[in-house]
Scaffold this motif. Structure first.
Motif, PDB file in Angstrom:
ATOM      1  N   PRO A 203      19.399 -11.365   3.035  1.00  0.00           N
ATOM      2  CA  PRO A 203      19.089 -11.129   1.615  1.00  0.00           C
ATOM      3  C   PRO A 203      17.750 -11.671   1.116  1.00  0.00           C
ATOM      4  CG  PRO A 203      21.410 -11.646   1.860  1.00  0.00           C
ATOM      5  CD  PRO A 203      20.787 -11.819   3.226  1.00  0.00           C
ATOM      6  N   ALA A 204      17.437 -12.948   1.379  1.00  0.00           N
ATOM      7  CA  ALA A 204      16.196 -13.527   0.840  1.00  0.00           C
ATOM      8  C   ALA A 204      14.965 -12.872   1.441  1.00  0.00           C
ATOM      9  CB  ALA A 204      16.169 -15.031   1.090  1.00  0.00           C
ATOM     10  N   LYS A 205      14.984 -12.693   2.756  1.00  0.00           N
ATOM     11  CA  LYS A 205      13.830 -12.088   3.409  1.00  0.00           C
ATOM     12  C   LYS A 205      13.748 -10.596   3.078  1.00  0.00           C
ATOM     13  CE  LYS A 205      11.272 -12.597   7.730  1.00  0.00           C
ATOM     14  NZ  LYS A 205      11.297 -13.177   9.097  1.00  0.00           N
ATOM     15  N   ARG A 206      14.891  -9.973   2.940  1.00  0.00           N
ATOM     16  CA  ARG A 206      14.918  -8.560   2.539  1.00  0.00           C
ATOM     17  C   ARG A 206      14.228  -8.370   1.195  1.00  0.00           C
ATOM     18  NH1 ARG A 206      20.375  -7.113   0.610  1.00  0.00           N
ATOM     19  NH2 ARG A 206      21.050  -7.484   2.748  1.00  0.00           N
ATOM     20  N   GLN A 207      14.535  -9.241   0.232  1.00  0.00           N
ATOM     21  CA  GLN A 207      13.915  -9.124  -1.075  1.00  0.00           C
ATOM     22  C   GLN A 207      12.409  -9.338  -0.991  1.00  0.00           C
ATOM     23  OE1 GLN A 207      15.459  -8.025  -3.949  1.00  0.00           O
ATOM     24  NE2 GLN A 207      13.284  -7.858  -4.529  1.00  0.00           N
ATOM     25  N   GLY A 208      12.004 -10.303  -0.146  1.00  0.00           N
ATOM     26  CA  GLY A 208      10.574 -10.505   0.073  1.00  0.00           C
ATOM     27  C   GLY A 208       9.921  -9.285   0.695  1.00  0.00           C
ATOM     28  N   ASN A 209      10.645  -8.621   1.600  1.00  0.00           N
ATOM     29  CA  ASN A 209      10.138  -7.403   2.238  1.00  0.00           C
ATOM     30  C   ASN A 209      10.003  -6.275   1.224  1.00  0.00           C
ATOM     31  OD1 ASN A 209      10.898  -6.021   5.540  1.00  0.00           O
ATOM     32  ND2 ASN A 209       9.365  -5.413   4.068  1.00  0.00           N
ATOM     33  N   ILE A 210      10.973  -6.159   0.340  1.00  0.00           N
ATOM     34  CA  ILE A 210      10.918  -5.137  -0.712  1.00  0.00           C
ATOM     35  C   ILE A 210       9.720  -5.386  -1.634  1.00  0.00           C
ATOM     36  CG2 ILE A 210      12.092  -4.309  -2.797  1.00  0.00           C
ATOM     37  CD1 ILE A 210      14.763  -4.736  -1.220  1.00  0.00           C
ATOM     38  N   ASN A 211       9.513  -6.640  -2.003  1.00  0.00           N
ATOM     39  CA  ASN A 211       8.363  -6.993  -2.846  1.00  0.00           C
ATOM     40  C   ASN A 211       7.054  -6.662  -2.147  1.00  0.00           C
ATOM     41  OD1 ASN A 211      10.178  -7.988  -4.718  1.00  0.00           O
ATOM     42  ND2 ASN A 211       9.955 -10.118  -4.064  1.00  0.00           N
ATOM     43  N   LEU A 212       7.002  -6.935  -0.847  1.00  0.00           N
ATOM     44  CA  LEU A 212       5.795  -6.658  -0.067  1.00  0.00           C
ATOM     45  C   LEU A 212       5.507  -5.156  -0.041  1.00  0.00           C
ATOM     46  CD1 LEU A 212       4.997  -8.181   3.425  1.00  0.00           C
ATOM     47  CD2 LEU A 212       4.980  -5.717   3.117  1.00  0.00           C
ATOM     48  N   ILE A 213       6.543  -4.362   0.195  1.00  0.00           N
ATOM     49  CA  ILE A 213       6.386  -2.907   0.233  1.00  0.00           C
ATOM     50  C   ILE A 213       5.846  -2.378  -1.101  1.00  0.00           C
ATOM     51  CG2 ILE A 213       7.661  -0.721   0.349  1.00  0.00           C
ATOM     52  CD1 ILE A 213       9.587  -2.323   2.312  1.00  0.00           C
ATOM     53  N   LYS A 214       6.402  -2.904  -2.187  1.00  0.00           N
ATOM     54  CA  LYS A 214       5.959  -2.467  -3.522  1.00  0.00           C
ATOM     55  C   LYS A 214       4.501  -2.823  -3.771  1.00  0.00           C
ATOM     56  CE  LYS A 214      10.522  -2.491  -5.714  1.00  0.00           C
ATOM     57  NZ  LYS A 214      11.410  -3.142  -6.716  1.00  0.00           N
ATOM     58  N   LYS A 215       4.077  -4.001  -3.275  1.00  0.00           N
ATOM     59  CA  LYS A 215       2.674  -4.411  -3.434  1.00  0.00           C
ATOM     60  C   LYS A 215       1.744  -3.506  -2.620  1.00  0.00           C
ATOM     61  CE  LYS A 215       3.590  -9.313  -4.363  1.00  0.00           C
ATOM     62  NZ  LYS A 215       3.559 -10.681  -3.792  1.00  0.00           N
ATOM     63  N   ILE A 216       2.159  -3.161  -1.425  1.00  0.00           N
ATOM     64  CA  ILE A 216       1.354  -2.274  -0.583  1.00  0.00           C
ATOM     65  C   ILE A 216       1.194  -0.911  -1.266  1.00  0.00           C
ATOM     66  CG2 ILE A 216       1.305  -0.984   1.600  1.00  0.00           C
ATOM     67  CD1 ILE A 216       2.722  -3.453   2.862  1.00  0.00           C
ATOM     68  N   LYS A 217       2.296  -0.374  -1.773  1.00  0.00           N
ATOM     69  CA  LYS A 217       2.242   0.922  -2.458  1.00  0.00           C
ATOM     70  C   LYS A 217       1.406   0.853  -3.738  1.00  0.00           C
ATOM     71  CE  LYS A 217       6.450   3.225  -0.858  1.00  0.00           C
ATOM     72  NZ  LYS A 217       7.663   3.940  -1.297  1.00  0.00           N
ATOM     73  N   ALA A 218       1.615  -0.227  -4.506  1.00  0.00           N
ATOM     74  CA  ALA A 218       0.861  -0.377  -5.764  1.00  0.00           C
ATOM     75  C   ALA A 218      -0.632  -0.511  -5.512  1.00  0.00           C
ATOM     76  CB  ALA A 218       1.373  -1.599  -6.531  1.00  0.00           C
ATOM     77  N   GLY A 219      -0.992  -1.086  -4.351  1.00  0.00           N
ATOM     78  CA  GLY A 219      -2.396  -1.257  -4.010  1.00  0.00           C
ATOM     79  C   GLY A 219      -3.028  -0.027  -3.380  1.00  0.00           C
ATOM     80  N   GLY A 220      -2.242   1.040  -3.233  1.00  0.00           N
ATOM     81  CA  GLY A 220      -2.772   2.282  -2.669  1.00  0.00           C
ATOM     82  C   GLY A 220      -2.588   2.422  -1.176  1.00  0.00           C
ATOM     83  N   GLY A 221      -1.778   1.556  -0.593  1.00  0.00           N
ATOM     84  CA  GLY A 221      -1.519   1.646   0.841  1.00  0.00           C
ATOM     85  C   GLY A 221      -0.442   2.670   1.157  1.00  0.00           C
ATOM     86  N   LYS A 222      -0.554   3.305   2.313  1.00  0.00           N
ATOM     87  CA  LYS A 222       0.452   4.266   2.769  1.00  0.00           C
ATOM     88  C   LYS A 222       1.416   3.542   3.704  1.00  0.00           C
ATOM     89  CE  LYS A 222       0.852   8.431   5.721  1.00  0.00           C
ATOM     90  NZ  LYS A 222       1.458   7.875   6.936  1.00  0.00           N
ATOM     91  N   ILE A 223       2.696   3.546   3.351  1.00  0.00           N
ATOM     92  CA  ILE A 223       3.714   2.949   4.218  1.00  0.00           C
ATOM     93  C   ILE A 223       4.890   3.907   4.299  1.00  0.00           C
ATOM     94  CG2 ILE A 223       4.565   1.528   2.280  1.00  0.00           C
ATOM     95  CD1 ILE A 223       5.472  -0.525   4.447  1.00  0.00           C
ATOM     96  N   ASP A 224       5.287   4.232   5.524  1.00  0.00           N
ATOM     97  CA  ASP A 224       6.316   5.245   5.740  1.00  0.00           C
ATOM     98  C   ASP A 224       7.667   4.669   6.120  1.00  0.00           C
ATOM     99  OD1 ASP A 224       4.570   7.778   5.648  1.00  0.00           O
ATOM    100  OD2 ASP A 224       3.524   6.546   7.119  1.00  0.00           O
ATOM    101  N   GLY A 225       7.673   3.458   6.645  1.00  0.00           N
ATOM    102  CA  GLY A 225       8.946   2.935   7.116  1.00  0.00           C
ATOM    103  C   GLY A 225       8.969   1.431   7.287  1.00  0.00           C
ATOM    104  N   VAL A 226      10.187   0.910   7.446  1.00  0.00           N
ATOM    105  CA  VAL A 226      10.422  -0.505   7.725  1.00  0.00           C
ATOM    106  C   VAL A 226      11.086  -0.628   9.085  1.00  0.00           C
ATOM    107  CG1 VAL A 226      11.712  -2.564   7.052  1.00  0.00           C
ATOM    108  CG2 VAL A 226      10.617  -1.174   5.315  1.00  0.00           C
ATOM    109  N   GLY A 227      10.561  -1.526   9.894  1.00  0.00           N
ATOM    110  CA  GLY A 227      11.174  -1.835  11.170  1.00  0.00           C
ATOM    111  C   GLY A 227      11.991  -3.111  11.055  1.00  0.00           C
ATOM    112  N   ILE A 228      13.287  -3.008  11.319  1.00  0.00           N
ATOM    113  CA  ILE A 228      14.168  -4.171  11.405  1.00  0.00           C
ATOM    114  C   ILE A 228      14.309  -4.487  12.885  1.00  0.00           C
ATOM    115  CG2 ILE A 228      16.494  -5.049  10.971  1.00  0.00           C
ATOM    116  CD1 ILE A 228      16.690  -3.068   8.624  1.00  0.00           C
ATOM    117  N   GLN A 229      13.810  -5.641  13.322  1.00  0.00           N
ATOM    118  CA  GLN A 229      13.771  -5.925  14.754  1.00  0.00           C
ATOM    119  C   GLN A 229      15.157  -5.953  15.392  1.00  0.00           C
ATOM    120  OE1 GLN A 229      11.314  -9.289  15.827  1.00  0.00           O
ATOM    121  NE2 GLN A 229       9.548  -8.505  14.700  1.00  0.00           N
TER     122      GLN A 229
END
Length: 371
Positions: A203-229
């Motif tokens: 949960p905690a790291k997942r939320q951090g990952n979600i926040n990171l994805i939103k920042k990448i998108k908001a900054g104009g970055g292209k992200i297509d997927g998340v890899g869960i190891q």
């Protein structure tokens, strides 16, 4: 009468031969069983890329339709000096995938670990920007149209979801994440771009990952997927936790890939979780209980665990792009030496003799019952 019996025997042998040939041509495998669901991948060592073991090579081609390089595309190998790239092994890896019509995944462009020593010493922000531009653009451009997806950034998060204080963060701040995805997209606009991490189903790291994805998108970055190891254990994480993560990442419009799946059957020191390759601990007999073989009781636990996981994957197959095992067989697994060197672990579907385990059968039975 004797002549008739001879012809009957000959006809029987011909029929049996034809049936056996037909069976061989319709060999059941992981990749064929799940071909309508998601890619089934494995991580390849340098020796496997070079096809040095015929039996291993045969197993890889039979069971898997996606590949990731275990080590050879990490920066210490691909970019060993500031003015030097070494693409020899990466070229062989790409050629192997193309020859066998496999999905090819690039691992990894920006990672704080397994850096070339000169990269770790960069202190200046301008120098770091120049490095990232040259490194990402050179590598992604070289394999444009030949690699299907990339881990653009690997393991940028701490366990609490905050950003790791890596050499990239220390010089550029969180902007390096946006820049990395922008640079990769500019070099190959059509390739799928992933952020990859361990424990990002928690949960905690997942939320951090979600926040990171939103920042990448908001900054104009292209992200297509998340890899869960998916370096997991027999009892944890729970199926519910994994499912919540699939749903959360998919809700962001992203593909979900399970990129480095293995399940340790050995005790962990101090309840260690994660996959930080820099952590090592002294061993003792209690930490290496199955030196000779894995007891049947644990084989059954492993089989049940894999069955539960793949049952969940099938439930959400519309959201999952790829399931990749971190290694072909137990003897190859990094978990034999981490976090304690010299142990014998049994985390994969094939044993060190390349034979399918109960876990393999449990995964395959899911498809039999669903069809």
């Amino acid at each position: 009468m004797r002549l008739t019996n001879y012809y009957l025997l000959l006809l029987t042998l011909i029929i049996l031969s034809s049936c056996n040939a037909q069976k061989e041509n319709n060999v059941v495998s992981l990749k064929d069983s799940f071909k309508n669901d998601f890619c089934i991948g494995t991580a390849l060592s340098a020796n496997q890329i070079e096809e040095k073991n015929e039996k291993e090579d045969s197993l890889i081609k039979k069971e898997f339709n996606a590949i990731t390089a275990e080590n050879i595309m990490k920066s210490m190998f691909l970019h060993p000096a500031k003015d030097k790239y070494d693409f020899a092994m990466a070229d062989k890896f790409i050629a192997y995938g193309e020859k066998n019509k496999m999905f090819i995944h690039g691992h990894t462009l920006i990672w704080h670990s397994q850096l070339a020593s000169w990269m770790a010493e960069i202190k200046d922000s301008i120098e770091m920007k120049n490095f990232m531009k040259d490194h990402i653009t050179t590598i992604v451009s070289k394999y444009k149209g030949r690699i299907d997806s990339w881990d653009v950034v690997n393991e940028a998060l701490n366990e609490d979801g905050t950003l790791r204080k890596s050499v990239f963060f220390n010089t550029l701040g969180e902007q390096y994440l946006v820049d990395a995805f922008k640079l990769a997209a500019a070099a190959d606009p059509k390739v799928d771009l992933y952020y990859n991490d361990y424990n990002n189903e928690e949960p905690a790291k997942r939320q951090g990952n979600i926040n990171l994805i939103k920042k990448i998108k908001a900054g104009g970055g292209k992200i297509d997927g998340v890899g869960i190891q998916a370096h997991w254990r027999l009892e944890s994480p729970s199926i519910e936790t994994i499912e919540e993560s699939i749903l959360a990442y998919s809700a962001l419009g992203l593909k979900v890939a399970f990129t480095e799946l293995d399940i340790t059957v050995l005790p962990n020191p101090w309840d260690l979780k994660g996959a930080d390759v820099n952590q090592n601990f002294e061993g003792n007999a209690k930490m290496n209980p199955y030196q000779e073989k894995l007891p049947d009781s644990v084989q059954v636990k492993l089989a049940n665990r894999y069955a539960s996981i793949f049952k969940l994957f099938l439930k959400h197959k519309d959201k999952i792009s790829r399931v990749t095992f971190w290694g072909v067989h137990d003897g190859q697994s990094w978990l034999n030496d981490w976090p304690i060197k010299g142990r014998t672990n049994y985390p994969l579907l094939f044993n060190s003799n390349l034979k399918p385990k109960k876990a393999y059968q449990s995964v395959m039975k899911l498809k039999e019952t669903n069809e």
